[in-house]
Write a protein that holds these residues in place. Structure first.
Motif, PDB file in Angstrom:
ATOM      1  N   LEU A 108       0.773  -1.096  -0.093  1.00 34.46           N
ATOM      2  CA  LEU A 108       0.061   0.289  -0.141  1.00 34.46           C
ATOM      3  C   LEU A 108       0.937   1.295  -0.330  1.00 34.46           C
ATOM      4  CD1 LEU A 108      -2.831  -1.045   2.384  1.00 34.46           C
ATOM      5  CD2 LEU A 108      -2.835  -1.131   0.447  1.00 34.46           C
ATOM      6  N   SER A 109       2.234   1.583   0.515  1.00 34.70           N
ATOM      7  CA  SER A 109       2.337   2.635   0.458  1.00 34.70           C
ATOM      8  C   SER A 109       3.396   2.298  -0.741  1.00 34.70           C
ATOM      9  CB  SER A 109       3.736   2.132   1.564  1.00 34.70           C
ATOM     10  OG  SER A 109       4.651   1.268   1.374  1.00 34.70           O
ATOM     11  N   ARG A 110       3.693   1.555  -1.641  1.00 37.20           N
ATOM     12  CA  ARG A 110       4.663   2.251  -2.863  1.00 37.20           C
ATOM     13  C   ARG A 110       3.642   1.892  -3.781  1.00 37.20           C
ATOM     14  NH1 ARG A 110       9.870   0.740  -2.182  1.00 37.20           N
ATOM     15  NH2 ARG A 110      10.682   0.146  -4.169  1.00 37.20           N
ATOM     16  N   ARG A 111       2.629   1.880  -3.375  1.00 43.00           N
ATOM     17  CA  ARG A 111       0.874   1.852  -5.116  1.00 43.00           C
ATOM     18  C   ARG A 111       1.552   3.242  -5.382  1.00 43.00           C
ATOM     19  NH1 ARG A 111      -1.509  -2.210  -8.048  1.00 43.00           N
ATOM     20  NH2 ARG A 111      -0.497  -4.508  -6.713  1.00 43.00           N
ATOM     21  N   ARG A 112       1.265   3.680  -6.630  1.00 39.45           N
ATOM     22  CA  ARG A 112       1.483   5.357  -7.297  1.00 39.45           C
ATOM     23  C   ARG A 112       0.148   5.868  -7.085  1.00 39.45           C
ATOM     24  NH1 ARG A 112       2.093   5.207 -13.495  1.00 39.45           N
ATOM     25  NH2 ARG A 112       1.134   2.657 -13.412  1.00 39.45           N
ATOM     26  N   LEU A 116      -7.182   2.785  -0.632  1.00 38.12           N
ATOM     27  CA  LEU A 116      -7.809   3.309   0.715  1.00 38.12           C
ATOM     28  C   LEU A 116      -6.905   5.139   0.985  1.00 38.12           C
ATOM     29  CD1 LEU A 116      -6.915   0.011   2.379  1.00 38.12           C
ATOM     30  CD2 LEU A 116      -8.511   0.519   1.315  1.00 38.12           C
ATOM     31  N   SER A 117      -8.187   5.381   1.534  1.00 33.56           N
ATOM     32  CA  SER A 117      -8.168   5.860   2.583  1.00 33.56           C
ATOM     33  C   SER A 117      -6.762   6.007   3.761  1.00 33.56           C
ATOM     34  CB  SER A 117      -9.900   6.590   2.374  1.00 33.56           C
ATOM     35  OG  SER A 117     -10.130   5.632   3.545  1.00 33.56           O
ATOM     36  N   GLU A 120      -8.367   4.491   6.410  1.00 36.95           N
ATOM     37  CA  GLU A 120      -8.807   3.105   6.152  1.00 36.95           C
ATOM     38  C   GLU A 120      -7.335   2.793   6.061  1.00 36.95           C
ATOM     39  OE1 GLU A 120     -12.872   2.735   3.327  1.00 36.95           O
ATOM     40  OE2 GLU A 120     -10.749   3.149   2.678  1.00 36.95           O
ATOM     41  N   LYS A 121      -6.223   2.777   5.907  1.00 39.47           N
ATOM     42  CA  LYS A 121      -5.369   2.318   5.916  1.00 39.47           C
ATOM     43  C   LYS A 121      -4.555   2.016   6.936  1.00 39.47           C
ATOM     44  CE  LYS A 121      -2.657   4.293   3.304  1.00 39.47           C
ATOM     45  NZ  LYS A 121      -1.499   5.621   2.286  1.00 39.47           N
ATOM     46  N   ASN A 122      -4.297   3.264   7.682  1.00 44.55           N
ATOM     47  CA  ASN A 122      -3.660   3.531   8.966  1.00 44.55           C
ATOM     48  C   ASN A 122      -4.718   2.321  10.167  1.00 44.55           C
ATOM     49  OD1 ASN A 122      -2.368   5.266   8.317  1.00 44.55           O
ATOM     50  ND2 ASN A 122      -3.753   7.121   8.904  1.00 44.55           N
ATOM     51  N   HIS A 198      -9.101   3.943  -4.036  1.00 46.62           N
ATOM     52  CA  HIS A 198     -10.169   4.800  -3.243  1.00 46.62           C
ATOM     53  C   HIS A 198     -10.827   3.220  -3.668  1.00 46.62           C
ATOM     54  CE1 HIS A 198      -9.043   7.654  -1.048  1.00 46.62           C
ATOM     55  NE2 HIS A 198      -8.610   8.568  -1.877  1.00 46.62           N
ATOM     56  N   PHE A 199     -11.000   1.911  -4.237  1.00 46.11           N
ATOM     57  CA  PHE A 199     -11.371   1.130  -4.640  1.00 46.11           C
ATOM     58  C   PHE A 199     -12.683   0.800  -4.082  1.00 46.11           C
ATOM     59  CE2 PHE A 199      -8.714  -1.602  -2.538  1.00 46.11           C
ATOM     60  CZ  PHE A 199      -9.724  -2.922  -2.217  1.00 46.11           C
ATOM     61  N   LEU A 200     -12.746   0.676  -2.855  1.00 44.90           N
ATOM     62  CA  LEU A 200     -14.215   0.060  -2.033  1.00 44.90           C
ATOM     63  C   LEU A 200     -15.054   0.690  -2.330  1.00 44.90           C
ATOM     64  CD1 LEU A 200     -12.707  -1.327   1.149  1.00 44.90           C
ATOM     65  CD2 LEU A 200     -13.220  -2.506  -0.702  1.00 44.90           C
TER      66      LEU A 200
END
Length: 215
Positions: A108-112, A116-117, A120-122, A198-200
């Motif tokens: 998740l940290s390396r995606r361009r 996720l918001s 959500e990520k945290n 933000h795919f969800l």
């Protein structure tokens, strides 16, 4: 039962705990988290058909091989009075949990894009790290591993997860690109939702706009 047969317990799910202690019972459930994790990954692949799920399953196999190899090389017994005869260094449970945690965080940290918001990520990071630490604590509390064994397991899991994720994501020649080129997976509608922002939320909005879903 035939006299020639020997009954043994399935060590992956065998947990001995103090039945008089509620904490011991809770930790016995928590220590099985890697098993629940494997089931969740299988469901993730079956119902979501995500390439990321495949990378996790394949990575778990590599991670398990690394764990078995290290146990045979180090050959450190489990703490007394643990009844399991297998070596305990490093802890397979802590290694498995931190492998997945490392894979998710690095991915998740390396995606361009931001799949996720931030909240959500945290939340996901906090949940995975908390679960991983609880599994480590449960292995020590229940007497299956020493503190050193779970720490080494966690570190190995993080390292394997980090480099495994890089192998899949770095450049067009990564293993993820190879998976995406497999026609059988395309026919089964596998996808990489993490490429979308933000795919969800996007899927939810698409569902609301769908006439079939709103009937």
């Amino acid at each position: 039962m035939s006299k020639n047969r020997t009954s043994v317990a399935l060590k992956q799910t065998l947990v001995i705990y103090d039945e008089s202690s509620l904490l011991s019972w809770l930790l016995a459930i928590i220590t099985l988290s890697p098993i629940f994790l494997y089931v969740a990954e299988a469901c993730f692949i079956l119902f979501r058909r995500e390439y990321f799920g495949l990378t996790l399953i394949l990575g778990q196999l590599i991670n398990e091989i690394v764990n078995v190899a290290l146990k045979e090389i180090i050959a450190e017994p489990r703490p007394s009075p643990c009844e399991q005869s297998e070596y305990g260094m490093p802890s397979a449970h802590s290694q498995a949990m931190f492998f997945v945690t490392s894979c998710v965080i690095v991915t998740l940290s390396r995606r361009r894009h931001k799949p996720l918001s931030d909240w959500e990520k945290n939340f996901l990071y906090l949940f995975l790290i908390t679960c991983s630490l609880l599994v480590c604590f449960s292995r020590v509390y229940l007497g299956y591993h020493s503190v050193a064994q779970v720490i080494v397991g966690a570190l190995v899991g993080c390292v394997v997860g980090y480099f495994w994720t890089l192998c899949f994501q770095e450049g067009n020649g990564g293993l993820l690109s190879l998976l995406k080129s497999v026609k059988a997976l395309k026919l089964m509608y596998f996808k990489d939702s993490l490429e979308c922002c933000h795919f969800l939320r996007r899927e939810q909005l698409q569902c609301f706009k769908c006439e079939e879903c709103t009937k």
